[in-house]
Scaffold this motif. Structure first.
Motif, PDB file in Angstrom:
ATOM      1  N   THR A 176      49.551 -63.500 -34.416  1.00  0.00           N
ATOM      2  CA  THR A 176      48.218 -63.334 -35.016  1.00  0.00           C
ATOM      3  C   THR A 176      48.198 -63.696 -36.501  1.00  0.00           C
ATOM      4  N   MET A 177      49.376 -63.714 -37.101  1.00  0.00           N
ATOM      5  CA  MET A 177      49.455 -63.967 -38.535  1.00  0.00           C
ATOM      6  C   MET A 177      48.830 -65.315 -38.922  1.00  0.00           C
ATOM      7  N   CYS A 178      49.065 -66.340 -38.081  1.00  0.00           N
ATOM      8  CA  CYS A 178      48.546 -67.657 -38.436  1.00  0.00           C
ATOM      9  C   CYS A 178      47.016 -67.681 -38.422  1.00  0.00           C
ATOM     10  N   PHE A 179      46.409 -66.860 -37.555  1.00  0.00           N
ATOM     11  CA  PHE A 179      44.937 -66.823 -37.538  1.00  0.00           C
ATOM     12  C   PHE A 179      44.422 -66.217 -38.842  1.00  0.00           C
ATOM     13  N   VAL A 180      45.084 -65.157 -39.281  1.00  0.00           N
ATOM     14  CA  VAL A 180      44.700 -64.558 -40.561  1.00  0.00           C
ATOM     15  C   VAL A 180      44.862 -65.592 -41.674  1.00  0.00           C
ATOM     16  N   ALA A 181      45.997 -66.301 -41.646  1.00  0.00           N
ATOM     17  CA  ALA A 181      46.258 -67.284 -42.697  1.00  0.00           C
ATOM     18  C   ALA A 181      45.147 -68.331 -42.742  1.00  0.00           C
ATOM     19  N   VAL A 182      44.701 -68.793 -41.591  1.00  0.00           N
ATOM     20  CA  VAL A 182      43.649 -69.816 -41.564  1.00  0.00           C
ATOM     21  C   VAL A 182      42.361 -69.287 -42.182  1.00  0.00           C
ATOM     22  N   VAL A 183      41.979 -68.069 -41.772  1.00  0.00           N
ATOM     23  CA  VAL A 183      40.722 -67.503 -42.267  1.00  0.00           C
ATOM     24  C   VAL A 183      40.785 -67.300 -43.786  1.00  0.00           C
ATOM     25  N   VAL A 184      41.877 -66.711 -44.258  1.00  0.00           N
ATOM     26  CA  VAL A 184      41.984 -66.421 -45.698  1.00  0.00           C
ATOM     27  C   VAL A 184      42.123 -67.715 -46.495  1.00  0.00           C
ATOM     28  N   GLN A 185      42.848 -68.656 -45.938  1.00  0.00           N
ATOM     29  CA  GLN A 185      43.039 -69.918 -46.659  1.00  0.00           C
ATOM     30  C   GLN A 185      41.711 -70.628 -46.899  1.00  0.00           C
ATOM     31  N   SER A 186      40.857 -70.634 -45.879  1.00  0.00           N
ATOM     32  CA  SER A 186      39.602 -71.357 -46.045  1.00  0.00           C
ATOM     33  C   SER A 186      38.754 -70.713 -47.145  1.00  0.00           C
ATOM     34  N   ARG A 187      38.901 -69.404 -47.346  1.00  0.00           N
ATOM     35  CA  ARG A 187      38.175 -68.756 -48.432  1.00  0.00           C
ATOM     36  C   ARG A 187      38.815 -69.083 -49.787  1.00  0.00           C
ATOM     37  N   LEU A 188      40.137 -69.068 -49.805  1.00  0.00           N
ATOM     38  CA  LEU A 188      40.842 -69.293 -51.077  1.00  0.00           C
ATOM     39  C   LEU A 188      40.599 -70.699 -51.619  1.00  0.00           C
ATOM     40  N   ILE A 189      40.409 -71.648 -50.706  1.00  0.00           N
ATOM     41  CA  ILE A 189      40.202 -73.022 -51.156  1.00  0.00           C
ATOM     42  C   ILE A 189      38.952 -73.120 -52.022  1.00  0.00           C
ATOM     43  N   ALA A 215      37.904 -59.949 -42.190  1.00  0.00           N
ATOM     44  CA  ALA A 215      37.591 -60.754 -41.008  1.00  0.00           C
ATOM     45  C   ALA A 215      38.881 -61.167 -40.304  1.00  0.00           C
ATOM     46  N   GLY A 216      39.887 -61.530 -41.091  1.00  0.00           N
ATOM     47  CA  GLY A 216      41.173 -61.896 -40.510  1.00  0.00           C
ATOM     48  C   GLY A 216      41.809 -60.732 -39.770  1.00  0.00           C
ATOM     49  N   TRP A 217      41.672 -59.548 -40.355  1.00  0.00           N
ATOM     50  CA  TRP A 217      42.244 -58.355 -39.719  1.00  0.00           C
ATOM     51  C   TRP A 217      41.577 -58.093 -38.373  1.00  0.00           C
ATOM     52  N   VAL A 218      40.242 -58.158 -38.367  1.00  0.00           N
ATOM     53  CA  VAL A 218      39.515 -57.890 -37.114  1.00  0.00           C
ATOM     54  C   VAL A 218      39.906 -58.919 -36.053  1.00  0.00           C
ATOM     55  N   LEU A 219      40.040 -60.170 -36.499  1.00  0.00           N
ATOM     56  CA  LEU A 219      40.436 -61.223 -35.562  1.00  0.00           C
ATOM     57  C   LEU A 219      41.819 -60.916 -34.981  1.00  0.00           C
ATOM     58  N   ALA A 220      42.752 -60.562 -35.848  1.00  0.00           N
ATOM     59  CA  ALA A 220      44.113 -60.252 -35.389  1.00  0.00           C
ATOM     60  C   ALA A 220      44.085 -59.057 -34.443  1.00  0.00           C
ATOM     61  N   PHE A 221      43.253 -58.075 -34.779  1.00  0.00           N
ATOM     62  CA  PHE A 221      43.147 -56.875 -33.951  1.00  0.00           C
ATOM     63  C   PHE A 221      42.673 -57.225 -32.541  1.00  0.00           C
ATOM     64  N   THR A 222      41.611 -58.015 -32.464  1.00  0.00           N
ATOM     65  CA  THR A 222      41.081 -58.355 -31.135  1.00  0.00           C
ATOM     66  C   THR A 222      42.058 -59.243 -30.367  1.00  0.00           C
ATOM     67  N   LEU A 223      42.725 -60.146 -31.059  1.00  0.00           N
ATOM     68  CA  LEU A 223      43.695 -61.011 -30.377  1.00  0.00           C
ATOM     69  C   LEU A 223      44.811 -60.168 -29.766  1.00  0.00           C
ATOM     70  N   SER A 224      45.279 -59.183 -30.534  1.00  0.00           N
ATOM     71  CA  SER A 224      46.352 -58.329 -30.049  1.00  0.00           C
ATOM     72  C   SER A 224      45.871 -57.477 -28.883  1.00  0.00           C
ATOM     73  N   LEU A 225      44.613 -57.029 -29.007  1.00  0.00           N
ATOM     74  CA  LEU A 225      44.039 -56.142 -27.997  1.00  0.00           C
ATOM     75  C   LEU A 225      44.049 -56.774 -26.610  1.00  0.00           C
ATOM     76  N   ASP A 226      43.727 -58.059 -26.533  1.00  0.00           N
ATOM     77  CA  ASP A 226      43.567 -58.636 -25.194  1.00  0.00           C
ATOM     78  C   ASP A 226      44.704 -59.575 -24.813  1.00  0.00           C
ATOM     79  N   ASP A 227      45.811 -59.537 -25.552  1.00  0.00           N
ATOM     80  CA  ASP A 227      46.923 -60.416 -25.184  1.00  0.00           C
ATOM     81  C   ASP A 227      47.686 -59.857 -23.981  1.00  0.00           C
ATOM     82  N   LEU A 228      47.931 -60.727 -23.030  1.00  0.00           N
ATOM     83  CA  LEU A 228      48.722 -60.327 -21.870  1.00  0.00           C
ATOM     84  C   LEU A 228      50.082 -61.011 -21.878  1.00  0.00           C
ATOM     85  N   VAL A 229      50.059 -62.337 -22.040  1.00  0.00           N
ATOM     86  CA  VAL A 229      51.263 -63.130 -21.812  1.00  0.00           C
ATOM     87  C   VAL A 229      52.403 -62.718 -22.737  1.00  0.00           C
ATOM     88  N   ILE A 230      52.106 -62.695 -24.049  1.00  0.00           N
ATOM     89  CA  ILE A 230      53.175 -62.428 -25.011  1.00  0.00           C
ATOM     90  C   ILE A 230      53.690 -60.997 -24.863  1.00  0.00           C
TER      91      ILE A 230
END
Ligand SMILES: Nc1ncnc2c1ncn2[C@@H]1O[C@H](COP(=O)(O)OP(=O)(O)OP(=O)(O)O)[C@@H](O)[C@H]1O
Ligand SMILES: [Mg+2]
Lengths: 381, 271
Positions: free
Chosen positions: B142-155, B190-205
């Motif tokens: 999930t870290m990379c999703f956070v990185a993408v969201v935060v990066q687009s703001r930092l730019i 926003a990144g945190w919420v995204l990571a939270f939901t991704l973790s919530l519904d992950d099955l495979v990993i």
């Protein structure tokens, strides 16, 4: 905090006083960005209470120079001194200078009061003292009514004042202003220029301003430095920059000017006689030492030339006949482009003294352009 | 932009949305089915929700999932934010391109591979699999999703704000906490919420990296479904769908609001 008297104002020329110690000093400063030299072996002194303007074309290194005073940019070579201290390597947060940013850089998550208090809080100043100082700054910049507003609830002009208040709150030794008025409309800009001058006089702080606008520099500054490609070309008072430019570059950069190229014929008694390739004789008062047969440029500002239907000169010099090529009516004055018979365009401006004129000079008319012996100057480079 | 929709557009959008959401809508509808048979409508009832919440095994799994999601999202947010800052601010370090590629690879990497490689790592390192290995695995993906969201703001972050703070006497570290962080906070959230939901519904990993005693809700649901779909499962899945939807809405709203605000500021600057 009182306005200086006319006599004091006349006297304020610390740069001509050999005993005066400069407040800001650049000592042979060079700044390279990779292989590009933005500031080139530049030395410069700025004195206390001075209003100093940096003028020059885009990319000539004005911002870079200013950022070296603020501490955001370290010189590649040379030293920067402030009040007798070498600050070349001092980080920006320790320097007793403040900067007003072109984009204002107001903190969007704080209201104006908090923005102004920010720098004072860093000093660990007492709460009551901070409140007093913030109030003072708000009054000074006439922003009392907007203290609780966030920056995005302010107009451009109000933001500019808020940014000014914030940068003055810490009472810096030097206030750096990088194109502070760029975002304002013309009228507001002119008003603000006078307010800046007034503030500077009252607070006694040294101002260093960067501007693109030469009129602005002339209005506010005690001295103007004209830069080109990282080098200083000339430093002088606005009047000297305008009336005694050191070379054609400065003359052309500050205001409009006509150049007439020629060869010096005789140079006696501070009167120089120049003859151009097409036989025009120009006589000009000049103290400059010029050799006979040297190539020179006669330079005259448009407002110092006269346009008329008859040739008013009897001596046969300082007058040239031509045709009206273009007229621009600017309200307060009219600007004529006269094409001489030799094919050169001369720019002449004339004040519109009366509202109506029976027979104004018009397009394609034959006219004379003439001038007096002290209308222009002789430049050698 | 063309604002009126042609019939062709209308049909394709309807079909597309139906294709995506019809199964989910069916699932939610049938979670309110009174009948025990999953595919036969027997009237409206909420009894399966009551049954699901009374099912201790399901609730245990749900509790594990929430804990994993909270912990992994929080740590992933810290790491993701730091990575985003490194990528945007320190543009000159060696291997930056490689670093950014490596940060974003998990974004497109098949989950099976991420899961399997993490499993191999844990086995090789001799780490017993369980709750914490799932947490670590979730942080990684999930870290990379956070990185993408935060990066687009930092730019789009105006660095003169930080310079202004330092100019006013603030040290770089303090500047980060008093100026940078508050301003980019909505995107970090926003990144945190995204990571939270991704973790919530992950099955495979989770499946790859879990051990005894650490069963997440998606894993539990999956294993029960193999024994036959019960309306109870429909009910708990509907709750999951609702949670994820709310999470995504919050995340995109906090980004959107910020964007609108910035657009307004930019407009004001021009005016
Ligand atoms: N960080 C940097 N890296 C590389 N080049 C730079 C950097 N900062 C400035 N320059 C270059 O140095 C030169 C001087 O820049 P500077 O910003 O001082 O110009 P300026 O006189 O303020 O121009 P303007 O009037 O357009 O603001 C420019 O050619 C610019 O491209
Ligand atoms: Mg600049």
């Amino acid at each position: 905090m009182t306005k200086p008297t006319a006599a004091e104002r006349e006297k304020f020329e610390p740069w001509n006083d050999p005993t005066a110690r400069p407040l800001v000093e650049f000592r042979n400063v060079t700044k390279n960005f990779g292989s590009f030299t933005a500031v080139d072996d530049l030395s410069l002194s700025i004195y206390e209470r001075e209003f100093f303007a940096l003028l020059g074309p885009s990319g000539c290194g004005k911002t870079t120079l200013m950022r070296m005073v603020a501490g955001f940019c370290e010189p590649s070579e040379g030293e920067v001194w402030l009040a007798g201290e070498n600050i070349t390597h001092m980080p920006p947060y320790q320097r007793p200078v403040n900067m007003m940013f072109q984009s204002y850089a107001l903190f969007p998550h704080m209201n104006i009061e908090q923005n102004i208090a920010f720098g004072l809080k860093q000093e660990k100043m007492a709460k009551s003292e901070i409140a007093d100082r913030v109030g003072e700054m708000l009054t000074l910049t006439k922003m009392q009514d907007f203290a609780k507003r966030k920056p995005d609830q302010l107009s451009g002009g109000q933001k500019q004042r808020a940014a000014l208040a914030r940068s003055l709150a810490k009472q810096p030794k030097v206030l750096l202003l990088d194109e502070p008025l760029g975002a304002l409309d013309r009228k507001l800009r002119e008003e603000t220029q006078f307010e800046l001058m007034d503030l500077q006089e009252r607070l006694g702080i040294t101002f260093m301003i960067v501007t693109h606008d030469q009129e602005e520099a002339m209005t506010v500054a005690d001295r103007i430095a004209v830069m080109e490609q990282g080098k200083l070309i000339q430093i002088a008072s606005p009047r000297d920059i305008y009336e005694h430019p050191g070379n054609r570059y400065v003359a052309d950069f500050v205001g409009d000017i006509n150049f007439i190229e020629g060869i010096a014929q005789s140079t006696n008694d501070e009167l120089i006689k120049i003859e151009t390739a097409d036989g025009l004789i120009v006589e000009c008062n000049s103290a400059a030492s010029i050799d006979k047969n040297q190539q020179v440029w006669f330079a005259a500002r448009p407002e110092k030339l006269t346009v008329s239907r008859e040739n008013p000169v009897v001596t046969g010099s300082n007058a040239v006949e031509g045709e009206v090529w273009d007229i621009a009516y600017l309200g307060d004055m009219s600007c004529y482009n006269i094409r001489t018979d030799a094919g050169k365009i001369l720019k002449v401006t004339q004040l519109n003294h009366s509202r109506t004129s029976d027979a104004p000079i018009t397009w394609e008319e034959r006219v004379w352009v003439s001038w007096t012996n002290d209308a222009g100057m002789v430049l050698t480079s | 932009m063309n604002r009126t929709w042609s019939p062709y557009n209308k049909i394709s959008v309807t079909l597309g949305l139906a294709f995506l959401y019809l199964p989910i809508i069916l699932l939610i509808v049938y979670s309110f089915n009174a009948s025990k048979l999953v595919t036969v409508w027997g009237g409206f009832s909420t009894k399966w929700y009551a049954a699901a919440f009374a099912n201790q095994a399901l609730m245990d799994a749900a509790w594990v999932t929430v804990r994993v999601a909270l912990i992994s999202a929080t740590i992933a947010t810290v790491f993701g934010t730091l990575a985003a800052i490194a990528l945007v601010r320190y543009t000159k370090f060696r291997g930056r391109l490689l670093f950014s590629g490596m940060i974003y690879a998990p974004l497109v990497m098949p989950e099976v591979i991420t899961g399997l490689s993490l499993l191999l790592l844990f086995v090789a390192a001799g780490i017993d699999r369980g709750f914490w290995t799932i947490v670590i695995a979730h942080i990684t993906f999930t870290m990379c999703f956070v990185a993408v969201v935060v990066q687009s703001r930092l730019i789009t972050f105006d660095t003169s704000l930080e310079e202004a703070a330092q100019d006013l006497g603030c040290t770089p570290l303090n500047t980060f906490f008093t100026i940078t962080l508050p301003i980019i906070a909505p995107s970090i959230f926003a990144g945190w919420v995204l990571a939270f939901t991704l973790s919530l519904d992950d099955l495979v990993i989770a499946q790859f990296n879990s051990g005894p005693g650490a069963t997440t809700l998606p894993m539990k649901i999956f294993s029960q479904v193999r024994l036959g779909v019960t309306p109870e499962i429909n009910a708990i899945c509907s709750v999951l769908v609702a949670l994820v939807t709310v999470g995504l809405i919050i995340s995109s709203l906090s980004l959107k609001r910020n964007e609108i605000k910035r657009a307004r500021e930019a407009e004001a600057m021009r005016a």
